[in-house]
Motif scaffolding. Structure first.
Motif, PDB file in Angstrom:
ATOM      1  N   ALA A  31       0.906  -1.410   0.133  1.00  0.00           N
ATOM      2  CA  ALA A  31       0.012   0.089   0.107  1.00  0.00           C
ATOM      3  C   ALA A  31       0.914   1.350   0.052  1.00  0.00           C
ATOM      4  CB  ALA A  31      -0.801   0.030   1.101  1.00  0.00           C
ATOM      5  N   THR A  32       1.755   1.154   0.535  1.00  0.00           N
ATOM      6  CA  THR A  32       2.948   2.436   0.586  1.00  0.00           C
ATOM      7  C   THR A  32       3.620   2.685  -0.705  1.00  0.00           C
ATOM      8  OG1 THR A  32       3.587   1.447   2.949  1.00  0.00           O
ATOM      9  CG2 THR A  32       4.844   3.523   2.094  1.00  0.00           C
ATOM     10  N   CYS A  33       4.059   1.682  -1.248  1.00  0.00           N
ATOM     11  CA  CYS A  33       4.944   2.160  -2.498  1.00  0.00           C
ATOM     12  C   CYS A  33       4.271   2.011  -3.668  1.00  0.00           C
ATOM     13  CB  CYS A  33       6.368   1.425  -2.653  1.00  0.00           C
ATOM     14  SG  CYS A  33       5.987  -0.370  -2.814  1.00  0.00           S
ATOM     15  N   GLY A  34       3.118   0.951  -3.705  1.00  0.00           N
ATOM     16  CA  GLY A  34       2.457   0.663  -4.932  1.00  0.00           C
ATOM     17  C   GLY A  34       2.801  -0.292  -5.743  1.00  0.00           C
ATOM     18  N   ASP A  35       3.808  -1.264  -5.407  1.00  0.00           N
ATOM     19  CA  ASP A  35       4.217  -2.360  -5.969  1.00  0.00           C
ATOM     20  C   ASP A  35       3.211  -3.490  -6.004  1.00  0.00           C
ATOM     21  OD1 ASP A  35       6.748  -0.860  -6.728  1.00  0.00           O
ATOM     22  OD2 ASP A  35       7.839  -2.427  -5.551  1.00  0.00           O
ATOM     23  N   VAL A  36       2.988  -4.103  -6.869  1.00  0.00           N
ATOM     24  CA  VAL A  36       2.001  -5.229  -6.974  1.00  0.00           C
ATOM     25  C   VAL A  36       2.886  -6.350  -7.613  1.00  0.00           C
ATOM     26  CG1 VAL A  36      -0.111  -6.242  -7.692  1.00  0.00           C
ATOM     27  CG2 VAL A  36       0.195  -3.928  -7.307  1.00  0.00           C
ATOM     28  N   ILE A  37       2.906  -7.489  -6.943  1.00  0.00           N
ATOM     29  CA  ILE A  37       3.329  -9.094  -7.496  1.00  0.00           C
ATOM     30  C   ILE A  37       2.176  -9.980  -7.705  1.00  0.00           C
ATOM     31  CG2 ILE A  37       4.709 -10.979  -6.875  1.00  0.00           C
ATOM     32  CD1 ILE A  37       6.623  -8.996  -5.522  1.00  0.00           C
ATOM     33  N   GLY A  58       6.359  -3.166 -10.346  1.00  0.00           N
ATOM     34  CA  GLY A  58       7.443  -2.597  -9.371  1.00  0.00           C
ATOM     35  C   GLY A  58       8.818  -2.385  -9.599  1.00  0.00           C
ATOM     36  N   CYS A  59       9.752  -2.072  -8.598  1.00  0.00           N
ATOM     37  CA  CYS A  59      11.030  -1.715  -9.052  1.00  0.00           C
ATOM     38  C   CYS A  59      11.935  -2.816  -9.139  1.00  0.00           C
ATOM     39  CB  CYS A  59      11.613  -1.010  -7.711  1.00  0.00           C
ATOM     40  SG  CYS A  59      11.745  -1.895  -6.368  1.00  0.00           S
ATOM     41  N   SER A  99      16.269  -0.164   2.062  1.00  0.00           N
ATOM     42  CA  SER A  99      15.099   0.560   1.556  1.00  0.00           C
ATOM     43  C   SER A  99      14.236  -0.514   0.691  1.00  0.00           C
ATOM     44  CB  SER A  99      15.335   1.800   0.915  1.00  0.00           C
ATOM     45  OG  SER A  99      16.120   1.633  -0.404  1.00  0.00           O
ATOM     46  N   ARG A 100      14.932  -1.680   0.269  1.00  0.00           N
ATOM     47  CA  ARG A 100      14.217  -2.586  -0.474  1.00  0.00           C
ATOM     48  C   ARG A 100      13.856  -3.780   0.018  1.00  0.00           C
ATOM     49  NH1 ARG A 100      13.729   1.483  -2.307  1.00  0.00           N
ATOM     50  NH2 ARG A 100      13.710   2.572  -4.386  1.00  0.00           N
ATOM     51  N   TYR A 102      11.495  -4.644   1.850  1.00  0.00           N
ATOM     52  CA  TYR A 102      10.110  -5.210   1.613  1.00  0.00           C
ATOM     53  C   TYR A 102       9.882  -5.649   0.534  1.00  0.00           C
ATOM     54  CZ  TYR A 102       9.549  -1.694  -1.584  1.00  0.00           C
ATOM     55  OH  TYR A 102       9.491  -0.642  -2.844  1.00  0.00           O
TER      56      TYR A 102
END
Lengths: 124, 391
Positions: A31-37, A58-59, A99-100, A102
């Motif tokens: 929810a914070t960064c918006g990444d979806v797997i 995602g990143c 920072s990654r 998560y």
């Protein structure tokens, strides 16, 4: 920011794409960064994960973690997949920037959600 | 070595030849301490004076002594916010700013809040504009300072600075603006625009890094920043970085002198880039104001393609772009600016900033668009977000 293993997985993910005949899918979002797997599993009648694929928004770290997650669950019994931890994914990549971290948690979540989805389907 | 294209000029620029020539003698030929009384010192002092004059002239300050050199835009913003707020604290402890300021301003405000100040962070509309009515509504009896950036660094939207400054003065308040991204983009006239304090930076305008300036109109109160010397009228002590100051003076002079020619060129590049991207890539959204924006910066959301991954792929193609502001590239959260503009998380997470420089060619842009087409398609092909599932 990203080590060579992460970059290699990001640039040449072997498990990216859709999975024909998938009978389970786990979608984990941050929810914070918006990444979806989205993790797709093909589980055979004995409960063995025959194949795993992913689609990720995602990143580079999220994409690399998704790719590793597929490798780690392939060949396992569905129950065993629940034991795959974010730490294993992290280690497999030779570590991630603080920072990654998560991203590895997100990949673990996707595995758990896919297994949950599998049980939900077979109980019907 | 493959082709390289630098599209991150809002993060920093190279130092131009004219600026470098101005700086070089200050390292070893005119190396005196500008505070010394002897000829070495006087020679250095003359260079500092000339730089101050050039900046004052470029922004139409009434007097050169209204220009104070700092270590950069961030220091200028910190000093302006904290120094002015403190100087007027006996009158009131309320500050008004916007929710899309640079963190130099936002974090300075946060520090003041810890000391008991209260701060209003004004919203912006979907184009990134602060509404003047919101400014007026936010003014209280204990308000002393309004700080609104002239140009947003992420999307390039130009605020209505003059109108907000006039309003501040109608209510007897001090007006500061962070003009780091505005210098050279359009004419800044501090007298006509009624600006009381203004932050500028060297390295965004082909000047050196580590140098900036704060304009403070005479009569406006501001606490001293650094004690320990009478430099900068006793407000910011420390031996003056003469080469950097010389470079800043020249960079500001050139940026303001060449506004017309540079902007014509940047506009042509920007328009060509947007036209090409629109033609060749579907599902994009251009963020920021459609007209009221600077020519040098374009912010585009490529739906379904995550921005950091796109940045990394473009980097491998030799192309430098940025996601949100460079200082934020370690942060997890999507840009505070795009969120304040109401973008969904997906769109904010897909936003890339392209900021153009004066040395770009049309063929550079063709190359960038070609790589964008390839890289965006690649990320979309493995994206968890589908066309049907877009928000």
């Amino acid at each position: 920011m990203y080590n060579q293993t992460v970059m290699a997985k990001f640039l040449r993910p072997e498990n990216a794409g859709t999975l024909r005949g998938a009978n389970a899918v786990g979608k984990a979002g941050n929810a914070t960064c918006g990444d979806v797997i989205k993790l797709y599993l093909l589980v055979d009648e004995e409960g063995v994960i025959e194949e795993a694929k992913f689609k990720t928004f995602g990143c580079p770290a999220s994409i690399a973690c998704s790719d590793v997650a597929c490798d780690l669950v392939r060949g396992l019994l569905v129950d065993e997949a629940l034991n795959v931890s974010s730490k294993e994914i992290y280690d497999e990549l030779g570590g991630l920037d603080d920072s990654r971290v998560y991203c590895s948690v997100l990949a673990e979540d996707a595995i758990k959600l896919a297994v949950e989805n599998y049980y939900k389907k077979i109980s019907k | 070595m493959g082709r390289k294209v630098y599209l991150d000029n809002a993060a920093t620029t190279y130092v131009s030849g004219e600026v470098l020539s101005e700086m070089l003698p200050c390292f070893n030929a005119i190396y005196g301490n500008s505070n010394s009384l002897h000829s070495y010192g006087r020679d250095a002092s003359a260079i500092v004076d000339r730089a101050r004059d050039r900046i004052a002239h470029a922004i139409n300050a009434q007097k050169s002594n209204e220009i104070y050199f700092t270590s950069g835009g961030t220091e200028a913003d910190n000093w302006a916010i904290k120094g002015i707020a403190h100087a007027y604290a006996s009158k009131g402890k309320h500050i008004i700013t916007s929710s899309i300021e640079h963190h130099a301003v936002l974090d300075s405000c946060k520090e003041l809040e810890k000391e008991g100040f209260s701060v209003t962070y004004l919203p912006v509309d979907k184009t990134g504009l602060v509404n003047l009515a919101d400014v007026i509504h936010a003014i209280r009896k204990d308000t002393t300072l309004i700080s609104i950036m002239a140009v947003n660094n992420e999307v390039g939207t130009i605020q209505n600075i003059k109108a907000i400054a006039k309003t501040a003065h109608d209510y007897g308040l001090v007006f500061h603006t962070d003009a780091v991204q505005a210098v050279g983009a359009f004419r800044l006239d501090v007298q006509d625009m009624e600006i009381d304090a203004m932050s500028i930076s060297g390295h965004k305008i082909y000047g050196p890094k580590g140098i900036g300036a704060l304009y403070v109109k005479n009569g406006i109160l501001i606490d001293n920043l650094i004690d320990g010397g009478n430099q900068e009228r006793g407000k910011r002590g420390g031996t003056v970085n003469v080469p950097a100051v010389a470079g800043l003076g020249k960079a500001v002079e050139i940026a303001c002198r060449d506004i017309s020619i540079n902007q014509q060129k940047l506009k042509a590049i920007r328009d060509y880039f947007i036209k090409s991207v629109k033609e060749k890539i579907d599902y994009i959204q251009i963020n920021g104001h459609p007209q009221q924006k600077i020519n040098g910066t374009v912010n585009i959301s490529f739906e379904m393609a995550e921005a950091e991954s796109l940045l990394m792929l473009l980097d491998l193609d030799g192309i430098a772009v940025s996601t949100t502001s460079a200082c934020m590239s370690n942060a997890l959260e999507p840009s505070h600016v795009l969120r304040a503009m109401g973008l969904s998380d997906d769109l904010a997470q897909s936003a890339v900033r392209f900021s153009f420089g004066k040395n770009l060619s049309k063929s550079d842009i063709d190359y960038v668009v070609e790589m964008l087409v390839k890289d965006v398609a690649r990320l979309r092909s493995i994206s968890a977000i589908t066309k049907a599932g877009r928000k």
